[in-house]
Scaffold this active site. Sequence first.
Site, mmCIF file in Angstrom:
data_model
loop_
_atom_site.group_PDB
_atom_site.id
_atom_site.type_symbol
_atom_site.label_atom_id
_atom_site.label_comp_id
_atom_site.label_asym_id
_atom_site.label_seq_id
_atom_site.Cartn_x
_atom_site.Cartn_y
_atom_site.Cartn_z
ATOM 1 N N ASP A 13 7.115 -9.642 11.355
ATOM 2 C CA ASP A 13 7.146 -9.941 9.925
ATOM 3 C C ASP A 13 8.621 -9.849 9.508
ATOM 4 O O ASP A 13 9.473 -9.444 10.306
ATOM 5 C CB ASP A 13 6.280 -8.916 9.181
ATOM 6 C CG ASP A 13 6.390 -9.040 7.677
ATOM 7 O OD1 ASP A 13 6.260 -10.165 7.167
ATOM 8 O OD2 ASP A 13 6.619 -8.016 7.009
ATOM 9 N N ASP A 45 10.089 -9.159 5.580
ATOM 10 C CA ASP A 45 10.311 -8.126 4.562
ATOM 11 C C ASP A 45 9.689 -6.800 4.981
ATOM 12 O O ASP A 45 8.491 -6.734 5.298
ATOM 13 C CB ASP A 45 9.695 -8.560 3.225
ATOM 14 C CG ASP A 45 10.545 -9.589 2.496
ATOM 15 O OD1 ASP A 45 11.685 -9.251 2.136
ATOM 16 O OD2 ASP A 45 10.070 -10.718 2.293
ATOM 17 N N ASP A 62 4.666 -4.353 8.482
ATOM 18 C CA ASP A 62 4.804 -3.164 7.634
ATOM 19 C C ASP A 62 3.814 -3.118 6.477
ATOM 20 O O ASP A 62 3.807 -2.149 5.726
ATOM 21 C CB ASP A 62 6.222 -3.104 7.046
ATOM 22 C CG ASP A 62 6.389 -4.058 5.880
ATOM 23 O OD1 ASP A 62 6.679 -3.595 4.755
ATOM 24 O OD2 ASP A 62 6.196 -5.268 6.073
#
Length: 251
Positions: free
Chosen positions: A28, A30, A189
């Site tokens: 991922d 961000d 995250d």
Amino acid sequence: MTAPAGENSTESSSSLARLAPLQAVLFDVDGTLCDSDPLHYYAFREMLLEIGYNGGVLVDEDWFVKTIAGKHNDDIAAALFPDDLERGLKFCDEKEAMFRRLVKEQLKPIDGLYKVKKWIEDRGLKRAAVTNAPRLNGELIIEILGLKDFFDVVIIGSECERAKPFPDPYLKALELLKVSKDHTFIFEDSVSGIKAGVAAGMPVVGLATRNPPHLLMEAKPAFLIKDYEDPKLWADLEEIDKKSGAGTTTV
């Protein structure tokens, strides 16, 4: 007496060694490559205050985690402006422009990112960035972090049939990289991102960058790490090397 569910299978279910020989690692963007959530939060907080959202009271970080973190802008727009989606989408576009201004000044990589990057490169693994962020955001972050040449492909949620938490973006990454889900794992995250990876049939290493660990665990990651320096991660990467006959990982 019967052992609690999962007690005897923790090692096998959480270990990445079963993926050997490893083919690819997916990331991922961000909160996974960089700790960008504070910049997103700041932009949303200031712009929502400006238009009098929430009765003119500043939104807090708990609200941000529940309403914004990891979600696609279409869903955010609908949550913020349920009666005026067009306004919501325009607001999100303006917020992203503000975020990009902030990113150029304040972006920092997650600790250990370049160490895991070198581990991946040294083993000739394929890699993709898979994000719900707009392409302008994702590519800007990747460029600032010096990862433009690292990723083979960048997958954008809005360019797939469905964005995260659906598996489509991760399935598209497998397809473009021409790798198997049985030999690939993911770094994520957010709850929506972990759900997307799990739904795509791959183990997900969750980073507890900002989102509460107990919420991340509900999405069923293989395990959680604090950052890319975490000994738990490197123990598993060493096991992959051993099983692949690649020798011992240098930490």
